[in-house]
Scaffold this motif. Structure first.
Motif, PDB file in Angstrom:
ATOM      1  N   VAL A   6      57.577  45.915  49.373  1.00  0.00           N
ATOM      2  CA  VAL A   6      56.383  45.702  50.199  1.00  0.00           C
ATOM      3  C   VAL A   6      55.801  47.082  50.516  1.00  0.00           C
ATOM      4  N   GLY A   7      54.533  47.264  50.146  1.00  0.00           N
ATOM      5  CA  GLY A   7      53.916  48.589  50.292  1.00  0.00           C
ATOM      6  C   GLY A   7      54.060  49.416  49.028  1.00  0.00           C
ATOM      7  N   ALA A   8      54.179  48.730  47.897  1.00  0.00           N
ATOM      8  CA  ALA A   8      54.451  49.415  46.617  1.00  0.00           C
ATOM      9  C   ALA A   8      53.291  50.292  46.149  1.00  0.00           C
ATOM     10  N   SER A   9      52.098  50.081  46.706  1.00  0.00           N
ATOM     11  CA  SER A   9      50.948  50.882  46.260  1.00  0.00           C
ATOM     12  C   SER A   9      50.794  52.173  47.073  1.00  0.00           C
ATOM     13  N   GLY A  10      51.619  52.356  48.097  1.00  0.00           N
ATOM     14  CA  GLY A  10      51.474  53.519  48.971  1.00  0.00           C
ATOM     15  C   GLY A  10      52.140  54.770  48.414  1.00  0.00           C
ATOM     16  N   ILE A  11      52.043  55.837  49.165  1.00  0.00           N
ATOM     17  CA  ILE A  11      52.594  57.125  48.721  1.00  0.00           C
ATOM     18  C   ILE A  11      54.110  57.026  48.540  1.00  0.00           C
ATOM     19  N   VAL A  12      54.789  56.440  49.501  1.00  0.00           N
ATOM     20  CA  VAL A  12      56.240  56.260  49.395  1.00  0.00           C
ATOM     21  C   VAL A  12      56.549  55.139  48.398  1.00  0.00           C
ATOM     22  N   GLY A  13      55.822  54.041  48.514  1.00  0.00           N
ATOM     23  CA  GLY A  13      56.091  52.862  47.688  1.00  0.00           C
ATOM     24  C   GLY A  13      55.953  53.133  46.201  1.00  0.00           C
ATOM     25  N   ARG A  31      49.083  44.439  51.520  1.00  0.00           N
ATOM     26  CA  ARG A  31      48.055  43.679  52.241  1.00  0.00           C
ATOM     27  C   ARG A  31      46.859  43.388  51.337  1.00  0.00           C
ATOM     28  N   SER A  32      46.517  44.362  50.477  1.00  0.00           N
ATOM     29  CA  SER A  32      45.353  44.155  49.603  1.00  0.00           C
ATOM     30  C   SER A  32      45.665  44.520  48.156  1.00  0.00           C
ATOM     31  N   SER A  33      46.951  44.608  47.825  1.00  0.00           N
ATOM     32  CA  SER A  33      47.344  44.989  46.460  1.00  0.00           C
ATOM     33  C   SER A  33      48.716  44.403  46.163  1.00  0.00           C
ATOM     34  N   GLY A  34      49.040  44.328  44.867  1.00  0.00           N
ATOM     35  CA  GLY A  34      50.377  43.888  44.480  1.00  0.00           C
ATOM     36  C   GLY A  34      50.396  42.501  43.877  1.00  0.00           C
ATOM     37  N   ARG A  37      50.384  39.040  48.116  1.00  0.00           N
ATOM     38  CA  ARG A  37      49.666  39.588  49.273  1.00  0.00           C
ATOM     39  C   ARG A  37      50.397  39.176  50.551  1.00  0.00           C
ATOM     40  N   VAL A  38      50.570  40.144  51.439  1.00  0.00           N
ATOM     41  CA  VAL A  38      51.232  39.861  52.704  1.00  0.00           C
ATOM     42  C   VAL A  38      50.687  40.790  53.783  1.00  0.00           C
ATOM     43  N   ASP A  39      50.580  40.243  54.974  1.00  0.00           N
ATOM     44  CA  ASP A  39      50.294  41.078  56.149  1.00  0.00           C
ATOM     45  C   ASP A  39      51.533  41.007  57.023  1.00  0.00           C
ATOM     46  N   ILE A  40      52.261  42.127  57.090  1.00  0.00           N
ATOM     47  CA  ILE A  40      53.548  42.106  57.798  1.00  0.00           C
ATOM     48  C   ILE A  40      53.395  41.918  59.302  1.00  0.00           C
ATOM     49  N   THR A  41      52.171  41.992  59.814  1.00  0.00           N
ATOM     50  CA  THR A  41      51.968  41.772  61.254  1.00  0.00           C
ATOM     51  C   THR A  41      51.872  40.284  61.588  1.00  0.00           C
ATOM     52  N   ALA A  62      58.213  49.650  52.344  1.00  0.00           N
ATOM     53  CA  ALA A  62      57.651  51.013  52.346  1.00  0.00           C
ATOM     54  C   ALA A  62      56.264  50.931  52.977  1.00  0.00           C
ATOM     55  N   CYS A  63      56.222  50.338  54.154  1.00  0.00           N
ATOM     56  CA  CYS A  63      54.951  50.094  54.836  1.00  0.00           C
ATOM     57  C   CYS A  63      55.167  50.316  56.326  1.00  0.00           C
ATOM     58  N   GLY A  64      54.081  50.252  57.086  1.00  0.00           N
ATOM     59  CA  GLY A  64      54.210  50.375  58.528  1.00  0.00           C
ATOM     60  C   GLY A  64      53.240  51.386  59.098  1.00  0.00           C
ATOM     61  N   ASP A  85      53.225  46.475  63.915  1.00  0.00           N
ATOM     62  CA  ASP A  85      53.123  46.733  62.479  1.00  0.00           C
ATOM     63  C   ASP A  85      54.406  47.365  61.949  1.00  0.00           C
ATOM     64  N   LYS A  86      54.621  48.648  62.236  1.00  0.00           N
ATOM     65  CA  LYS A  86      55.773  49.326  61.610  1.00  0.00           C
ATOM     66  C   LYS A  86      57.107  48.778  62.114  1.00  0.00           C
ATOM     67  N   LEU A  87      57.212  48.478  63.424  1.00  0.00           N
ATOM     68  CA  LEU A  87      58.506  48.011  63.947  1.00  0.00           C
ATOM     69  C   LEU A  87      58.717  46.525  63.639  1.00  0.00           C
ATOM     70  N   LEU A 109      64.601  49.459  54.935  1.00  0.00           N
ATOM     71  CA  LEU A 109      63.391  49.683  55.734  1.00  0.00           C
ATOM     72  C   LEU A 109      63.061  51.175  55.762  1.00  0.00           C
ATOM     73  N   THR A 110      61.869  51.498  56.271  1.00  0.00           N
ATOM     74  CA  THR A 110      61.433  52.895  56.314  1.00  0.00           C
ATOM     75  C   THR A 110      61.127  53.305  57.747  1.00  0.00           C
ATOM     76  N   SER A 111      61.801  54.360  58.208  1.00  0.00           N
ATOM     77  CA  SER A 111      61.485  54.912  59.536  1.00  0.00           C
ATOM     78  C   SER A 111      60.805  56.267  59.328  1.00  0.00           C
ATOM     79  N   GLY A 112      61.465  57.358  59.680  1.00  0.00           N
ATOM     80  CA  GLY A 112      60.848  58.684  59.530  1.00  0.00           C
ATOM     81  C   GLY A 112      61.460  59.654  60.515  1.00  0.00           C
ATOM     82  N   VAL A 156      58.258  64.572  56.226  1.00  0.00           N
ATOM     83  CA  VAL A 156      56.863  64.404  55.804  1.00  0.00           C
ATOM     84  C   VAL A 156      56.802  64.548  54.282  1.00  0.00           C
ATOM     85  N   ILE A 157      56.091  63.618  53.660  1.00  0.00           N
ATOM     86  CA  ILE A 157      56.079  63.533  52.197  1.00  0.00           C
ATOM     87  C   ILE A 157      55.066  64.528  51.620  1.00  0.00           C
ATOM     88  N   LEU A 158      55.511  65.247  50.610  1.00  0.00           N
ATOM     89  CA  LEU A 158      54.678  66.286  49.986  1.00  0.00           C
ATOM     90  C   LEU A 158      53.309  65.741  49.589  1.00  0.00           C
TER      91      LEU A 158
HETATM   92  N1  NAP Z   1      53.784  59.624  54.156  1.00  0.00           N
HETATM   93  C1  NAP Z   1      54.728  60.290  54.835  1.00  0.00           C
HETATM   94  O1  NAP Z   1      54.744  61.543  54.915  1.00  0.00           O
HETATM   95  C2  NAP Z   1      55.807  59.532  55.522  1.00  0.00           C
HETATM   96  C3  NAP Z   1      56.898  60.238  56.056  1.00  0.00           C
HETATM   97  C4  NAP Z   1      57.906  59.528  56.711  1.00  0.00           C
HETATM   98  C5  NAP Z   1      57.811  58.153  56.838  1.00  0.00           C
HETATM   99  N2  NAP Z   1      56.738  57.501  56.318  1.00  0.00           N
HETATM  100  C6  NAP Z   1      56.657  56.057  56.466  1.00  0.00           C
HETATM  101  O2  NAP Z   1      56.668  55.463  55.175  1.00  0.00           O
HETATM  102  C7  NAP Z   1      55.947  54.233  55.227  1.00  0.00           C
HETATM  103  C8  NAP Z   1      54.896  54.254  54.111  1.00  0.00           C
HETATM  104  O3  NAP Z   1      54.062  55.380  54.312  1.00  0.00           O
HETATM  105  P1  NAP Z   1      52.996  55.820  53.212  1.00  0.00           P
HETATM  106  O4  NAP Z   1      52.563  57.195  53.580  1.00  0.00           O
HETATM  107  O5  NAP Z   1      53.538  55.537  51.859  1.00  0.00           O
HETATM  108  O6  NAP Z   1      51.805  54.804  53.538  1.00  0.00           O
HETATM  109  P2  NAP Z   1      50.518  54.459  52.654  1.00  0.00           P
HETATM  110  O7  NAP Z   1      50.342  55.394  51.531  1.00  0.00           O
HETATM  111  O8  NAP Z   1      49.418  54.249  53.636  1.00  0.00           O
HETATM  112  O9  NAP Z   1      50.902  53.025  52.023  1.00  0.00           O
HETATM  113  C9  NAP Z   1      51.089  51.922  52.837  1.00  0.00           C
HETATM  114  C10 NAP Z   1      51.489  50.735  51.976  1.00  0.00           C
HETATM  115  O10 NAP Z   1      51.742  49.625  52.836  1.00  0.00           O
HETATM  116  C11 NAP Z   1      50.861  48.554  52.535  1.00  0.00           C
HETATM  117  N3  NAP Z   1      50.430  47.953  53.799  1.00  0.00           N
HETATM  118  C12 NAP Z   1      49.661  48.515  54.764  1.00  0.00           C
HETATM  119  N4  NAP Z   1      49.538  47.659  55.800  1.00  0.00           N
HETATM  120  C13 NAP Z   1      50.217  46.538  55.458  1.00  0.00           C
HETATM  121  C14 NAP Z   1      50.435  45.297  56.098  1.00  0.00           C
HETATM  122  N5  NAP Z   1      49.939  45.025  57.322  1.00  0.00           N
HETATM  123  N6  NAP Z   1      51.178  44.374  55.464  1.00  0.00           N
HETATM  124  C15 NAP Z   1      51.696  44.636  54.237  1.00  0.00           C
HETATM  125  N7  NAP Z   1      51.525  45.789  53.583  1.00  0.00           N
HETATM  126  C16 NAP Z   1      50.780  46.728  54.187  1.00  0.00           C
HETATM  127  C17 NAP Z   1      49.718  49.161  51.761  1.00  0.00           C
HETATM  128  O11 NAP Z   1      49.193  48.180  50.888  1.00  0.00           O
HETATM  129  P3  NAP Z   1      47.607  47.898  50.756  1.00  0.00           P
HETATM  130  O12 NAP Z   1      47.002  49.205  50.347  1.00  0.00           O
HETATM  131  O13 NAP Z   1      47.543  46.829  49.729  1.00  0.00           O
HETATM  132  O14 NAP Z   1      47.176  47.468  52.120  1.00  0.00           O
HETATM  133  C18 NAP Z   1      50.403  50.293  51.001  1.00  0.00           C
HETATM  134  O15 NAP Z   1      51.012  49.790  49.825  1.00  0.00           O
HETATM  135  C19 NAP Z   1      55.363  54.142  56.634  1.00  0.00           C
HETATM  136  O16 NAP Z   1      56.243  53.388  57.441  1.00  0.00           O
HETATM  137  C20 NAP Z   1      55.359  55.580  57.096  1.00  0.00           C
HETATM  138  O17 NAP Z   1      55.403  55.709  58.500  1.00  0.00           O
HETATM  139  C21 NAP Z   1      55.739  58.151  55.644  1.00  0.00           C
END
Ligand code: NAP
Length: 199
Positions: A6-13, A31-34, A37-41, A62-64, A85-87, A109-112, A156-158
């Motif tokens: 979940v969150g596979a399109s994000g930076i971490v995912g 939420r809008s990809s994959g 589709r799911v809204d974790i809230t 990998a969302c929140g 959302d995240k919790l 799960l993903t914290s930070g 923090v992710i590069l």
């Molecule tokens: N980036 C960092 O430096 C970093 C560091 C430590 C921890 N984290 C944690 O890692 C997690 C992911 O961070 P990220 O930077 O990869 O975020 P990101 O690039 O914004 O990606 C978020 C992902 O979650 C999905 N998403 C967003 N809202 C959602 C919802 N309500 N329901 C389901 N999916 C949802 C998005 O999908 P859609 O685009 O389809 O909505 C996207 O795939 C977060 O918990 C963040 O706090 C990040």
């Protein structure tokens, strides 16, 4: 394994997808990809996602979302964003998912890092990350069917520094691919109740 990310399109995912996709059958959700589709809230949305997902051996979240703002500008509703959302979004992926994931399967799960290494404007993220880590340690010892539960706590992710750099001056960024290996350790290993710090 058949793994839901979940969150596979994000930076971490995306990095987790790259790591686990090389060896496993992946179902992506967002939420809008994959694939799904799911809204974790919303718990109904999580129920619907699991109904559609079919048999799963592992779930990675990998969302929140949390709100970053100065303490003096954060009202209860602003903290509510991170709590809903995240919790609770990630907690509900486990509470609902434990009835769908195969016996012996896992949740990651993903914290930070902000729970123990705070920055200005990050009090909501610190609150949520601390709660997530504590919940993972506690819930892991009560999960049925030999299900496992861990958290990955990345620095923090590069690849996110373009947006995050002003908040994280002096922090050593973690390449997403390195963080992704902690997810592999959780999914493909045997440990439970762990918080993997990747710094
Ligand atoms: N980036 C960092 O430096 C970093 C560091 C430590 C921890 N984290 C944690 O890692 C997690 C992911 O961070 P990220 O930077 O990869 O975020 P990101 O690039 O914004 O990606 C978020 C992902 O979650 C999905 N998403 C967003 N809202 C959602 C919802 N309500 N329901 C389901 N999916 C949802 C998005 O999908 P859609 O685009 O389809 O909505 C996207 O795939 C977060 O918990 C963040 O706090 C990040």
């Amino acid at each position: 394994m058949r793994i839901l990310i979940v969150g596979a399109s994000g930076i971490v995912g995306r990095a987790v997808l790259g790591e686990l996709g090389a060896r496993h059958d992946i179902v992506t959700a967002g939420r809008s990809s994959g694939d799904l589709r799911v809204d974790i809230t919303h718990t109904e949305s999580i129920h619907a996602m699991y109904e559609q997902a079919g048999p799963l051996d592992a779930v990675v979240a990998a969302c929140g979302k949390v709100k970053f703002a100065p303490l003096s500008a954060l009202a209860a509703a602003d903290y509510g964003i991170g709590l809903q959302d995240k919790l609770m979004g990630q907690v509900n992926l486990v509470l609902i998912g434990m009835h769908h994931v195969m016996p012996g399967g896992s949740f990651t799960l993903t914290s930070g890092l902000l729970d123990h290494d705070p920055v200005l404007q990050g009090s909501s993220a610190s609150m949520v990350n601390g709660a997530l880590n504590a919940w993972v340690r506690a819930a892991a010892i009560e999960l049925p069917n030999a299900l496992r539960l861990n958290a990955v706590s990345p620095g923090v992710i590069l690849e996110a520094m373009a947006g995050y750099a002003p908040f994280f001056r002096g922090f050593e960024p973690v390449p997403a691919a390195r963080a992704a290996r902690a997810y592999a350790k959780s999914v493909e290993g045997a440990q439970t109740g762990q918080v993997y710090q990747v710094s």
